[in-house]
Design a protein around this motif. Structure first.
Motif, PDB file in Angstrom:
ATOM      1  N   VAL A  54       0.839  -1.200   0.000  1.00 21.68           N
ATOM      2  CA  VAL A  54       0.000   0.000   0.000  1.00 21.68           C
ATOM      3  C   VAL A  54       0.870   1.246   0.000  1.00 21.68           C
ATOM      4  N   MET A  55       1.944   1.220   0.761  1.00 12.92           N
ATOM      5  CA  MET A  55       2.866   2.350   0.801  1.00 12.92           C
ATOM      6  C   MET A  55       3.518   2.546  -0.574  1.00 12.92           C
ATOM      7  N   THR A  56       3.915   1.459  -1.213  1.00 13.27           N
ATOM      8  CA  THR A  56       4.497   1.536  -2.549  1.00 13.27           C
ATOM      9  C   THR A  56       3.499   2.138  -3.531  1.00 13.27           C
ATOM     10  N   LEU A  57       2.261   1.691  -3.431  1.00 17.14           N
ATOM     11  CA  LEU A  57       1.226   2.158  -4.342  1.00 17.14           C
ATOM     12  C   LEU A  57       0.948   3.645  -4.157  1.00 17.14           C
ATOM     13  N   LYS A  58       0.753   4.073  -2.918  1.00 16.17           N
ATOM     14  CA  LYS A  58       0.360   5.456  -2.642  1.00 16.17           C
ATOM     15  C   LYS A  58       1.533   6.430  -2.643  1.00 16.17           C
ATOM     16  N   MET A  59       2.595   6.107  -1.932  1.00 13.02           N
ATOM     17  CA  MET A  59       3.713   7.040  -1.794  1.00 13.02           C
ATOM     18  C   MET A  59       4.713   6.936  -2.948  1.00 13.02           C
ATOM     19  N   GLY A  60       4.653   5.854  -3.675  1.00 15.06           N
ATOM     20  CA  GLY A  60       5.569   5.676  -4.797  1.00 15.06           C
ATOM     21  C   GLY A  60       4.883   5.919  -6.126  1.00 15.06           C
ATOM     22  N   ILE A  61       4.072   4.957  -6.540  1.00 12.14           N
ATOM     23  CA  ILE A  61       3.457   5.014  -7.863  1.00 12.14           C
ATOM     24  C   ILE A  61       2.509   6.206  -7.986  1.00 12.14           C
ATOM     25  N   GLU A  62       1.609   6.381  -7.007  1.00  9.05           N
ATOM     26  CA  GLU A  62       0.628   7.465  -7.101  1.00  9.05           C
ATOM     27  C   GLU A  62       1.309   8.835  -7.122  1.00  9.05           C
ATOM     28  N   ARG A  63       2.260   9.036  -6.246  1.00 12.89           N
ATOM     29  CA  ARG A  63       2.957  10.324  -6.200  1.00 12.89           C
ATOM     30  C   ARG A  63       3.677  10.605  -7.521  1.00 12.89           C
ATOM     31  N   TYR A  64       4.365   9.598  -8.034  1.00  8.48           N
ATOM     32  CA  TYR A  64       5.079   9.748  -9.303  1.00  8.48           C
ATOM     33  C   TYR A  64       4.100  10.045 -10.446  1.00  8.48           C
ATOM     34  N   LEU A  65       3.016   9.285 -10.487  1.00 11.47           N
ATOM     35  CA  LEU A  65       2.053   9.420 -11.576  1.00 11.47           C
ATOM     36  C   LEU A  65       1.344  10.771 -11.533  1.00 11.47           C
ATOM     37  N   LYS A  66       0.988  11.238 -10.339  1.00 12.37           N
ATOM     38  CA  LYS A  66       0.333  12.549 -10.221  1.00 12.37           C
ATOM     39  C   LYS A  66       1.275  13.681 -10.634  1.00 12.37           C
ATOM     40  N   ASP A  67       2.564  13.527 -10.381  1.00 16.47           N
ATOM     41  CA  ASP A  67       3.534  14.525 -10.835  1.00 16.47           C
ATOM     42  C   ASP A  67       3.634  14.527 -12.359  1.00 16.47           C
ATOM     43  N   ALA A  68       3.626  13.348 -12.951  1.00 13.05           N
ATOM     44  CA  ALA A  68       3.773  13.212 -14.402  1.00 13.05           C
ATOM     45  C   ALA A  68       2.483  13.548 -15.152  1.00 13.05           C
ATOM     46  N   VAL A  69       1.333  13.193 -14.542  1.00 20.01           N
ATOM     47  CA  VAL A  69       0.026  13.397 -15.177  1.00 20.01           C
ATOM     48  C   VAL A  69      -0.916  13.981 -14.118  1.00 20.01           C
ATOM     49  N   PRO A  70      -0.923  15.311 -13.959  1.00 22.80           N
ATOM     50  CA  PRO A  70      -1.687  15.941 -12.871  1.00 22.80           C
ATOM     51  C   PRO A  70      -3.189  15.655 -12.881  1.00 22.80           C
ATOM     52  N   GLU A  71      -3.733  15.241 -14.011  1.00 23.59           N
ATOM     53  CA  GLU A  71      -5.173  14.946 -14.084  1.00 23.59           C
ATOM     54  C   GLU A  71      -5.558  13.688 -13.300  1.00 23.59           C
ATOM     55  N   ILE A  72      -4.587  12.844 -12.991  1.00 26.53           N
ATOM     56  CA  ILE A  72      -4.857  11.625 -12.231  1.00 26.53           C
ATOM     57  C   ILE A  72      -5.256  12.002 -10.810  1.00 26.53           C
ATOM     58  N   THR A  73      -6.362  11.424 -10.326  1.00 23.32           N
ATOM     59  CA  THR A  73      -6.844  11.731  -8.979  1.00 23.32           C
ATOM     60  C   THR A  73      -6.348  10.747  -7.939  1.00 23.32           C
ATOM     61  N   GLU A  74      -6.127   9.490  -8.345  1.00 25.95           N
ATOM     62  CA  GLU A  74      -5.748   8.457  -7.381  1.00 25.95           C
ATOM     63  C   GLU A  74      -5.257   7.230  -8.135  1.00 25.95           C
ATOM     64  N   VAL A  75      -4.467   6.426  -7.450  1.00 27.65           N
ATOM     65  CA  VAL A  75      -4.078   5.110  -7.960  1.00 27.65           C
ATOM     66  C   VAL A  75      -4.636   4.088  -6.977  1.00 27.65           C
ATOM     67  N   VAL A  76      -5.377   3.128  -7.486  1.00 27.55           N
ATOM     68  CA  VAL A  76      -5.976   2.110  -6.618  1.00 27.55           C
ATOM     69  C   VAL A  76      -5.524   0.724  -7.068  1.00 27.55           C
ATOM     70  N   GLN A  77      -5.415  -0.164  -6.089  1.00 29.88           N
ATOM     71  CA  GLN A  77      -4.999  -1.528  -6.388  1.00 29.88           C
ATOM     72  C   GLN A  77      -6.220  -2.402  -6.574  1.00 29.88           C
ATOM     73  N   ASP A  78      -6.270  -3.105  -7.688  1.00 31.89           N
ATOM     74  CA  ASP A  78      -7.313  -4.092  -7.938  1.00 31.89           C
ATOM     75  C   ASP A  78      -6.854  -5.423  -7.369  1.00 31.89           C
ATOM     76  N   LYS A  79      -7.752  -6.102  -6.729  1.00 35.57           N
ATOM     77  CA  LYS A  79      -7.466  -7.446  -6.202  1.00 35.57           C
ATOM     78  C   LYS A  79      -7.966  -8.469  -7.221  1.00 35.57           C
ATOM     79  N   ASP A  80      -7.536  -9.723  -7.068  1.00 35.34           N
ATOM     80  CA  ASP A  80      -7.928 -10.780  -7.984  1.00 35.34           C
ATOM     81  C   ASP A  80      -9.444 -10.900  -8.101  1.00 35.34           C
ATOM     82  N   ASP A  81     -10.154 -10.770  -6.989  1.00 31.89           N
ATOM     83  CA  ASP A  81     -11.604 -10.956  -7.004  1.00 31.89           C
ATOM     84  C   ASP A  81     -12.353  -9.737  -7.530  1.00 31.89           C
ATOM     85  N   GLU A  82     -11.670  -8.640  -7.827  1.00 31.09           N
ATOM     86  CA  GLU A  82     -12.319  -7.446  -8.329  1.00 31.09           C
ATOM     87  C   GLU A  82     -12.160  -7.277  -9.835  1.00 31.09           C
ATOM     88  N   GLU A  83     -11.510  -8.192 -10.485  1.00 30.20           N
ATOM     89  CA  GLU A  83     -11.272  -8.065 -11.931  1.00 30.20           C
ATOM     90  C   GLU A  83     -12.520  -8.358 -12.712  1.00 30.20           C
TER      91      GLU A  83
END
Length: 83
Positions: A54-83
């Motif tokens: 969760v820390m990798t997703l929010k503090m790593g990927i989400e932060r990087y992605l929001k800097d690169a593409v400001p229109e992104i509001t959030e990064v969420v992790q899909d689980k196997d049962d949510e596909e």
């Protein structure tokens, strides 16, 4: 619905971040962008089972992605049962 150009920009940013995950034996699967500009991913490999995922997703990927593409509001992790 995200335009093809917008999605291509997001995918390019994700590909720039991907080596960081791969260096630790992990990776990510892109599942899409929803109507609220949330990017849906699934962490895989070592990152998928890591207690810090969760820390990798929010503090790593989400932060990087929001800097690169400001229109992104959030990064969420899909689980196997949510596909």
């Amino acid at each position: 619905m995200a335009t093809k150009e917008f999605e291509a920009t997001v995918l390019e940013a994700l590909d720039m971040f991907r080596p960081t995950l791969q260096a630790d034996g992990g990776d990510m699967e892109y599942h899409g962008i929803d109507d609220e500009n949330r990017v849906h991913l699934k962490l895989t490999g070592a990152c998928g089972s890591c207690p810090m995922a969760v820390m990798t997703l929010k503090m790593g990927i989400e932060r990087y992605l929001k800097d690169a593409v400001p229109e992104i509001t959030e990064v969420v992790q899909d689980k196997d049962d949510e596909e």
